[in-house]
Design an enzyme around this catalytic site. Structure first.
Site, PDB file in Angstrom:
ATOM      1  N   ARG A  78       0.716  -1.187   0.176  1.00 57.46           N
ATOM      2  CA  ARG A  78       0.088  -0.012   0.037  1.00 57.46           C
ATOM      3  C   ARG A  78       0.947   1.111   0.071  1.00 57.46           C
ATOM      4  O   ARG A  78       1.633   1.436   1.053  1.00 57.46           O
ATOM      5  CB  ARG A  78      -0.676  -0.093   1.309  1.00 57.46           C
ATOM      6  CG  ARG A  78      -1.876  -1.241   1.436  1.00 57.46           C
ATOM      7  CD  ARG A  78      -2.793  -1.077   2.342  1.00 57.46           C
ATOM      8  NE  ARG A  78      -3.564  -2.315   2.513  1.00 57.46           N
ATOM      9  CZ  ARG A  78      -4.756  -2.548   1.733  1.00 57.46           C
ATOM     10  NH1 ARG A  78      -5.074  -1.766   0.743  1.00 57.46           N
ATOM     11  NH2 ARG A  78      -5.416  -3.576   2.210  1.00 57.46           N
ATOM     12  N   ASP A 109      -9.671  -0.210  -5.707  1.00 52.83           N
ATOM     13  CA  ASP A 109     -10.085   1.202  -5.970  1.00 52.83           C
ATOM     14  C   ASP A 109      -8.811   1.981  -5.853  1.00 52.83           C
ATOM     15  O   ASP A 109      -8.545   2.794  -6.709  1.00 52.83           O
ATOM     16  CB  ASP A 109     -11.148   1.579  -4.956  1.00 52.83           C
ATOM     17  CG  ASP A 109     -12.022   2.455  -5.675  1.00 52.83           C
ATOM     18  OD1 ASP A 109     -11.810   2.411  -7.065  1.00 52.83           O
ATOM     19  OD2 ASP A 109     -12.525   3.397  -5.013  1.00 52.83           O
ATOM     20  N   THR A 131      -9.585  -7.215  -5.894  1.00 50.30           N
ATOM     21  CA  THR A 131      -9.786  -7.118  -4.202  1.00 50.30           C
ATOM     22  C   THR A 131     -10.737  -7.871  -3.932  1.00 50.30           C
ATOM     23  O   THR A 131     -12.055  -8.221  -4.345  1.00 50.30           O
ATOM     24  CB  THR A 131     -10.288  -5.570  -3.871  1.00 50.30           C
ATOM     25  OG1 THR A 131     -10.556  -5.615  -2.573  1.00 50.30           O
ATOM     26  CG2 THR A 131     -11.200  -5.031  -4.934  1.00 50.30           C
ATOM     27  N   ASP A 133     -12.648  -7.244  -1.642  1.00 44.98           N
ATOM     28  CA  ASP A 133     -13.999  -6.623  -1.089  1.00 44.98           C
ATOM     29  C   ASP A 133     -15.198  -6.436  -1.862  1.00 44.98           C
ATOM     30  O   ASP A 133     -16.275  -5.947  -1.406  1.00 44.98           O
ATOM     31  CB  ASP A 133     -13.315  -5.233  -0.595  1.00 44.98           C
ATOM     32  CG  ASP A 133     -12.796  -5.168   0.620  1.00 44.98           C
ATOM     33  OD1 ASP A 133     -12.568  -6.286   1.245  1.00 44.98           O
ATOM     34  OD2 ASP A 133     -12.012  -4.332   1.024  1.00 44.98           O
TER      35      ASP A 133
HETATM   36  O1  F6P Z   1      -8.903  -4.317   0.592  1.00 46.40           O
HETATM   37  C1  F6P Z   1      -8.947  -5.584   1.012  1.00 46.40           C
HETATM   38  C2  F6P Z   1      -8.852  -5.664   2.704  1.00 46.40           C
HETATM   39  O2  F6P Z   1      -8.856  -7.075   3.038  1.00 46.40           O
HETATM   40  C3  F6P Z   1      -9.995  -4.951   3.465  1.00 46.40           C
HETATM   41  O3  F6P Z   1     -11.263  -5.873   3.540  1.00 46.40           O
HETATM   42  C4  F6P Z   1      -9.434  -4.909   4.851  1.00 46.40           C
HETATM   43  O4  F6P Z   1      -9.995  -3.809   5.525  1.00 46.40           O
HETATM   44  C5  F6P Z   1      -8.142  -4.422   4.547  1.00 46.40           C
HETATM   45  O5  F6P Z   1      -7.744  -4.937   3.169  1.00 46.40           O
HETATM   46  C6  F6P Z   1      -7.010  -4.907   5.310  1.00 46.40           C
HETATM   47  O6  F6P Z   1      -5.722  -4.432   4.934  1.00 46.40           O
HETATM   48  P1  F6P Z   1      -4.213  -4.723   5.431  1.00 46.40           P
HETATM   49  O7  F6P Z   1      -4.092  -6.163   5.284  1.00 46.40           O
HETATM   50  O8  F6P Z   1      -3.459  -3.773   4.929  1.00 46.40           O
HETATM   51  O9  F6P Z   1      -4.651  -4.697   7.147  1.00 46.40           O
END
Ligand code: F6P
Length: 332
Positions: A78, A109, A131, A133
């Site tokens: 990210r 997104d 994703t 989601d």
């Molecule tokens: O974007 C996918 C997702 O799994 C979301 O459902 C969740 O809120 C987020 O990523 C968690 O992100 P990370 O793995 O960076 O904690």
């Protein structure tokens, strides 16, 4: 045979949260490009790796034996820098230095917004929505969702066994900070009594309706309750454990919370996810080959399609409560 110097060249990266099927999409892009004699540079760790030109050339053989694997062989990140003007500037410069004719971005997104930032700076981009989601307004499908839902449903099945034996209420928290699709689908497929999702304002801060429902269920002779909670709602109660304690305190029914967390992000992609990944990856390279620029591959009316990336990102999709309403009917 084309001269190597005149060969077209594309980059490929995966970005944001990983999703099962990303590897199958990478494979489809690399193999289709190779078929068309297009050179492919695999960029590691998403936009972060792009900014530091962390890449290697990829051949058809480099994507052998990955179709069935979760995660992403290119790694992902990210990248906060992409949210500032400097980040996209730097990334676009690297694309220019590498002489990329196109860049395939596989992600959610935020990642596709990052791709649009590059398109604004003259990079020719192709977005592939991936994703777990299913929270992208302009596509009916995002790679990884089916696998995540099946993982969630499998967990719900197991929790249902023990919840029934002990006549408990079970709160199962699934991923989805801003979007309740995983919770809704797991709720439908797992036969939940209720589903709490961020889109439904009345549930976000207040569990009283849910608690009333659990008490009514007891009156109807239901021995146990399965409640699916999206991460984004659970956070408002502290966490799912806190929500479970609140349910137990008011109803007197023993209540347990299970947080599935990142379990849903891993595992072998389902056949559906491999199919979507294969088709979308193929389509991205086909568009590149045909000279169609700056597109996002989408599922629209059940068919694979493509949209201008800027238009796509402006699409809004209002919350449709139909699935939730049906789950409630089926849980009486
Ligand atoms: O974007 C996918 C997702 O799994 C979301 O459902 C969740 O809120 C987020 O990523 C968690 O992100 P990370 O793995 O960076 O904690």
């Amino acid at each position: 045979m084309q001269n190597k110097d005149t060969k077209k060249k594309i980059g490929i990266l995966t970005s944001g949260g990983d999703a099962p099927g990303m590897n199958a999409a990478i494979r489809a892009v690399v193999r289709t490009a190779t078929f068309h004699n297009i050179q492919v540079l695999g960029i590691r760790r998403g936009f972060e790796g792009l900014m530091t030109a962390d890449f290697r050339e990829m051949t058809a053989k480099d994507v052998s034996d990955i179709i069935h694997r979760g995660g992403t062989i290119l790694r992902t990140a990210r990248c906060e820098d992409m949210l500032t003007p400097n980040g996209p500037d730097k990334a676009a410069q690297v694309c220019q230095v590498l002489a990329l004719d196109g860049l395939v971005v596989i992600g959610g997104d935020g990642s596709l917004n990052g791709a649009a930032q590059l398109a604004r700076r003259g990079v020719n981009v192709y977005g592939i929505p991936a994703t777990i989601d299913l929270d992208i307004n302009y596509s009916e499908y995002t790679i990884g969702f089916d696998t995540a839902v099946n993982t969630g449903m499998d967990a719900v099945n197991k929790i249902r066994d023990t919840s029934g034996s002990h006549e408990r209420c079970s709160v199962v928290e699934v991923m989805g900070r801003n979007c309740g699709q995983i919770a809704l689908w797991c709720g439908m497929a797992g036969g939940a009594e209720d589903v709490m999702i961020p889109e439904c304002n009345e549930q976000v801060m207040d569990a009283s309706r849910l608690i009333r429902q659990i008490m009514e269920n007891r009156g109807k002779g239901k021995h146990h309750n399965l409640i699916l909670v999206a991460e984004g709602v659970a956070e408002n109660f502290g966490d799912s454990e806190a929500l479970a304690r609140e349910i137990e305190r008011i109803t007197g029914i023993e209540t347990r919370a299970t947080i599935l967390g990142h379990l849903q992000r891993g595992g072998a992609p389902t056949a559906a996810d491999r199919m979507h990944a294969g088709m979308m990856g193929y389509k991205a390279v086909e568009l590149f080959q045909n000279g169609v620029q700056n597109r996002v591959i989408v599922m629209k009316d059940g068919r694979y399609d493509h949209l201008d990336i800027f238009e796509a990102l402006e699409t809004e999709k209002p919350y449709n409560s139909r699935l939730y309403d049906i789950i409630k009917v089926l849980s009486i």
